[in-house]
Design an enzyme around this catalytic site. Structure first.
Site, PDB file in Angstrom:
ATOM      1  N   HIS A  77      53.432 151.912  -1.812  1.00  0.00           N
ATOM      2  CA  HIS A  77      52.630 151.252  -0.606  1.00  0.00           C
ATOM      3  C   HIS A  77      52.675 149.829  -0.399  1.00  0.00           C
ATOM      4  CE1 HIS A  77      50.038 154.965  -0.135  1.00  0.00           C
ATOM      5  NE2 HIS A  77      50.394 154.858  -1.435  1.00  0.00           N
ATOM      6  N   HIS A  79      52.682 161.572  -7.899  1.00  0.00           N
ATOM      7  CA  HIS A  79      51.541 160.991  -8.746  1.00  0.00           C
ATOM      8  C   HIS A  79      50.906 162.089  -9.501  1.00  0.00           C
ATOM      9  CE1 HIS A  79      49.271 161.870  -5.364  1.00  0.00           C
ATOM     10  NE2 HIS A  79      49.311 160.812  -4.778  1.00  0.00           N
ATOM     11  N   ASP A 112      53.123 154.649  -7.116  1.00  0.00           N
ATOM     12  CA  ASP A 112      52.010 154.381  -6.239  1.00  0.00           C
ATOM     13  C   ASP A 112      51.254 153.227  -6.191  1.00  0.00           C
ATOM     14  OD1 ASP A 112      50.076 155.695  -4.284  1.00  0.00           O
ATOM     15  OD2 ASP A 112      49.176 156.677  -5.882  1.00  0.00           O
ATOM     16  N   ALA A 164      40.238 153.445  -3.331  1.00  0.00           N
ATOM     17  CA  ALA A 164      41.243 153.993  -4.444  1.00  0.00           C
ATOM     18  C   ALA A 164      42.368 153.400  -4.207  1.00  0.00           C
ATOM     19  CB  ALA A 164      41.121 155.465  -3.983  1.00  0.00           C
ATOM     20  N   LEU A 207      43.297 157.814  -6.669  1.00  0.00           N
ATOM     21  CA  LEU A 207      43.502 158.983  -6.313  1.00  0.00           C
ATOM     22  C   LEU A 207      44.901 159.556  -6.430  1.00  0.00           C
ATOM     23  CD1 LEU A 207      40.753 159.120  -3.577  1.00  0.00           C
ATOM     24  CD2 LEU A 207      40.585 160.147  -5.760  1.00  0.00           C
ATOM     25  N   HIS A 219      50.814 164.732  -1.469  1.00  0.00           N
ATOM     26  CA  HIS A 219      49.664 164.355  -2.206  1.00  0.00           C
ATOM     27  C   HIS A 219      48.814 165.573  -2.498  1.00  0.00           C
ATOM     28  CE1 HIS A 219      46.363 161.456  -3.066  1.00  0.00           C
ATOM     29  NE2 HIS A 219      45.494 162.517  -2.830  1.00  0.00           N
ATOM     30  N   HIS A 249      57.472 155.843  -4.892  1.00  0.00           N
ATOM     31  CA  HIS A 249      56.261 156.171  -4.174  1.00  0.00           C
ATOM     32  C   HIS A 249      55.767 154.594  -4.129  1.00  0.00           C
ATOM     33  CE1 HIS A 249      52.489 158.689  -3.709  1.00  0.00           C
ATOM     34  NE2 HIS A 249      52.343 157.541  -3.322  1.00  0.00           N
ATOM     35  N   LYS A 274      55.844 163.095   4.453  1.00  0.00           N
ATOM     36  CA  LYS A 274      54.738 162.890   3.215  1.00  0.00           C
ATOM     37  C   LYS A 274      53.846 163.911   3.959  1.00  0.00           C
ATOM     38  CE  LYS A 274      52.287 161.757   0.122  1.00  0.00           C
ATOM     39  NZ  LYS A 274      51.843 160.170  -0.337  1.00  0.00           N
ATOM     40  N   ASN A 285      51.383 155.650   5.633  1.00  0.00           N
ATOM     41  CA  ASN A 285      49.761 155.748   5.900  1.00  0.00           C
ATOM     42  C   ASN A 285      49.301 154.460   6.242  1.00  0.00           C
ATOM     43  OD1 ASN A 285      50.143 155.080   3.222  1.00  0.00           O
ATOM     44  ND2 ASN A 285      48.046 155.471   2.480  1.00  0.00           N
TER      45      ASN A 285
END
Length: 342
Positions: A15, A174, A246, A262, A218, A136, A13, A99, A41
């Site tokens: 980003h 997460h 994450d 977040a 988050l 999520h 996971h 996702k 995202n």
């Protein structure tokens, strides 16, 4: 133990953002991890196989010379995702999962799903072709307390989803609560990722000496009893639980603002953080399987063959690392850690 050599891990996971931000943070991940599940995202989100292919090319271009890294791409589920796109994703050699974000749940989730039942046609095809769904797992109902949103999601959405699609492979990402651990343990065809911040900290850290925005993520950090349940799950040797940082880069001024973003940035030192957590539970012998075996097994991918080594060396997490036009504050900045990637 002064040295720990393990199979090179993967991050299930991650980003990475895009453009200059991508180029700034990717080297931190590549130093430690062979592969990573890349979150979709962006603005606009990665909604099609063609979007994923283009984003993958940009990631590969940013990999430092002489180093290897495989981005495992995901599609961003929307109310309008088609069954045909799911079939194309499954046929793709680089799309690994889809996702789900509830609309408005977190960073760049405005395109997310407004009602989970809108996607039943897609879930049915995903179950048929065996393409994993990444969740999520929070509700966005403002009437639900922020600390209860994961529990409410499991009760309201996830239990009915698994009843409708029992063979759909799901990763509850997460996880943060005892209830999530219990649900994953009790339910077939579901696994969970656990972040370093949720293993190391309870919600008290958010308010230690004042507001601590760089610990804000988050799903939000929870009570100590939940942290203990997560640590027990991660170190249990159960293959349903595996590593997913994450890691989410935001510039300092976006975190330290009147409406701070977040996300915790852990890619810089992720394996050192996990080693600290596992050592606190006297379970360093369980770290390799959690970090390197259970994820690829769930995703039906081969385990890595290379190795990395962590050494028992005290070092200080930097206060800031370079990032685009501003600084980026890593998780637990200024803290001395006792494990370091060799």
């Amino acid at each position: 133990m002064q040295e720990l050599t393990i199979t090179r891990p993967d991050d299930w996971h991650l980003h990475l953002r895009d453009g200059a931000a991508l180029k700034a943070v990717l080297p931190h991940t590549v130093r430690q991890f062979a592969r990573a599940i890349i979150m979709p995202n962006l603005k606009p989100p990665v909604r099609t196989v063609a979007d994923a292919a283009a984003y993958r090319d940009r990631i590969l271009t940013a990999v430092p010379a002489g180093q290897s890294f495989e981005p495992l791409m995901t599609l961003y589920l929307t109310d309008n995702t088609s069954a045909e796109e799911i079939v194309a994703a499954k046929a793709s050699p680089f799309v690994t999962a889809v996702k789900y974000y509830p609309a408005g749940a977190t960073t760049n989730s405005d395109f997310g799903v407004t009602d989970m039942s809108n996607c039943d046609r897609v879930f049915d095809v995903m179950q048929q072709v065996d393409l994993p769904l990444l969740l999520h797992g929070e509700v966005t109902d403002p009437a639900v307390d922020v600390f209860d949103r994961e529990k409410a999601f499991i009760e309201k959405h996830l239990i009915p989803l698994k009843q409708r699609f029992p063979n759909l492979r799901v990763v509850l990402e997460h996880i943060t609560t005892t209830e999530a651990v219990e649900f994953v343990l009790a339910t077939p065809q579901i696994a969970a990722t656990i972040t370093p911040q949720h293993l190391l900290f309870s919600r008290n850290i958010l308010f230690k000496g004042g507001i601590r925005p760089h610990f804000y993520c988050l799903p939000i950090l929870k009570r100590e009893r939940h942290r203990q349940a997560l640590l027990q799950a991660a170190t249990s040797g159960n293959p349903k639980f595996f590593l997913g940082t994450d890691s989410a880069p935001h510039p300092r001024d976006s975190k330290e603002s009147d409406c701070g973003c977040a996300g915790c940035y852990s890619a810089l030192h992720a394996m050192a953080l996990y080693a600290e957590a596992f050592e606190s539970a006297d379970a360093l012998d369980k770290l390799e399987a959690f970090a390197s075996f259970y994820g690829p097994d769930f995703y039906q991918l081969p385990r890595n063959t290379e190795q990395i080594t962590l050494t028992k060396t005290t070092w200080r997490v930097p206060d800031e690392v370079p990032f685009v036009e501003a600084g980026l504050v890593p998780l637990w900045a200024g803290q001395e850690l006792t494990w370091q990637l060799a």
